[in-house]
Design an enzyme around this catalytic site. Sequence first.
Site, PDB file in Angstrom:
ATOM      1  N   CYS A 117       0.805  -1.229   0.000  1.00 12.12           N
ATOM      2  CA  CYS A 117       0.000   0.000   0.000  1.00 12.12           C
ATOM      3  C   CYS A 117       0.837   1.279   0.000  1.00 12.12           C
ATOM      4  CB  CYS A 117      -0.938   0.010   1.203  1.00 12.12           C
ATOM      5  SG  CYS A 117      -2.025  -1.418   1.201  1.00 12.12           S
ATOM      6  N   HIS A 175      -4.006   6.884   1.301  1.00 13.20           N
ATOM      7  CA  HIS A 175      -4.193   5.560   0.699  1.00 13.20           C
ATOM      8  C   HIS A 175      -5.593   5.089   1.071  1.00 13.20           C
ATOM      9  CE1 HIS A 175      -4.137   1.395  -0.098  1.00 13.20           C
ATOM     10  NE2 HIS A 175      -4.030   1.051   1.175  1.00 13.20           N
ATOM     11  N   ASN A 189     -10.013  -0.867  -2.321  1.00 13.90           N
ATOM     12  CA  ASN A 189      -8.600  -0.618  -2.015  1.00 13.90           C
ATOM     13  C   ASN A 189      -7.768  -1.143  -3.187  1.00 13.90           C
ATOM     14  OD1 ASN A 189      -5.939  -0.812  -1.100  1.00 13.90           O
ATOM     15  ND2 ASN A 189      -6.506  -1.481   0.960  1.00 13.90           N
TER      16      ASN A 189
END
Length: 355
Positions: A116, A282, A312
Amino acid sequence: MLRSKIGGIGYYVPEKVVTNDDLTKVMDTSDEWIQERTGILERRYGKKHEETTTTMAARAAAVAIERAGIRKEDVDFIIFATLSPDFYFPGCGVLLQRELGITASEAGALDIRNQCSGFLYGISVADQFIRTGMYKNVLVVGSEMHSMGLDFSTSGRNVTVIFGDGAGAVLLQPTEEENKGILTTCLHSDGTYAEKLALINPGAHGGYHAKQLEEPVDYGYPDSKYGDMFVTQRMLDEGMLFPYMDGQFVFKMAVQKFPEVILEALGKAGLKKEDITMLIPHQANLRISQFVQRRLGLRDDQIWNNIQRFGNTTAASVPIALCEAYEAGAIKSGDLVCLAAFGSGFTWGAALLRW
Ligand code: COA
């Protein structure tokens, strides 16, 4: 002082929309559960066997390169962040170079495996190359084709419902303009909890479940009919080739580390949280982003959230969100933009940019 600025930015998401209700057809979950816990309504999945992490990256990169006003042959370094590469090796950097048709330049390509926070690490590395004068046009890409590697049975539901496919790219270039471009980046990691969010198989360790770290089990290595090196029959039989996540643990770490690293970056640049015009976090979980927003005292129009529509997308999430915010006119020249990410590793980071 030589700094790097975003000369061009682009993103790409596949056409196919997968709603929460679509997922309820293959696993025991519900739209209500997913929305309440994560904020996600839908995500995109790439076209199997037609689209890959690299082809999506190429679509995003082409837009970034065009907006930067350069020819793709002028890219002199590629940085590619992903956890879902087309190949185990070589990495996607060289595949992207080939996909863009720029192999003749023999420009360097580097792959980043920081999940991430991969894009944050990518722009920080690019920034150093540009500040030292080594490169002038550095392409930084985050791209993920998660849908190819998720467990669509009920046992994988806590992970699978969260993730989506997509790609984002920036073309970083030098600038000598006063107070413009990347002001600072902060990068951190702590490997203590490496298995808390991980895809640990296949690997050269021979294979184990993340949950069973305390008591390693012999999983039959190395007698697999699929190849003695990494994959064993038992891994296939027991569904060990899917990601594992201790969701609550990750959540707790994320809400601690996001604000911490953002405040650190602000301090390093001699700025305050009140100076932030736009936070691009993020897109891990809408609840995490809302927590960070409250901690920093930001209004709703000072944070960009798109996890509701894309889920995501790991390394792609920050550049996709940044690009959307830019295209929507939510970021203007002179604005202070803060990028921040936290994820598997654990690795985390923040960057401050004067747009
Ligand atoms: N649908 C329905 N029920 C689900 C589910 C799903 N998709 N996933 C898990 N559950 C169930 C669990 O089985 C559990 O049931 P039980 O109480 O009967 O055992 C219950 O919901 C609670 O599970 P838990 O994992 O504790 O849920 P949670 O409240 O922690 O939410 C996450 C799960 C994943 C949404 C949350 O932990 C999270 O977002 N963590 C951070 C993840 C993250 O950011 N990852 C990316 C890294 S940057």
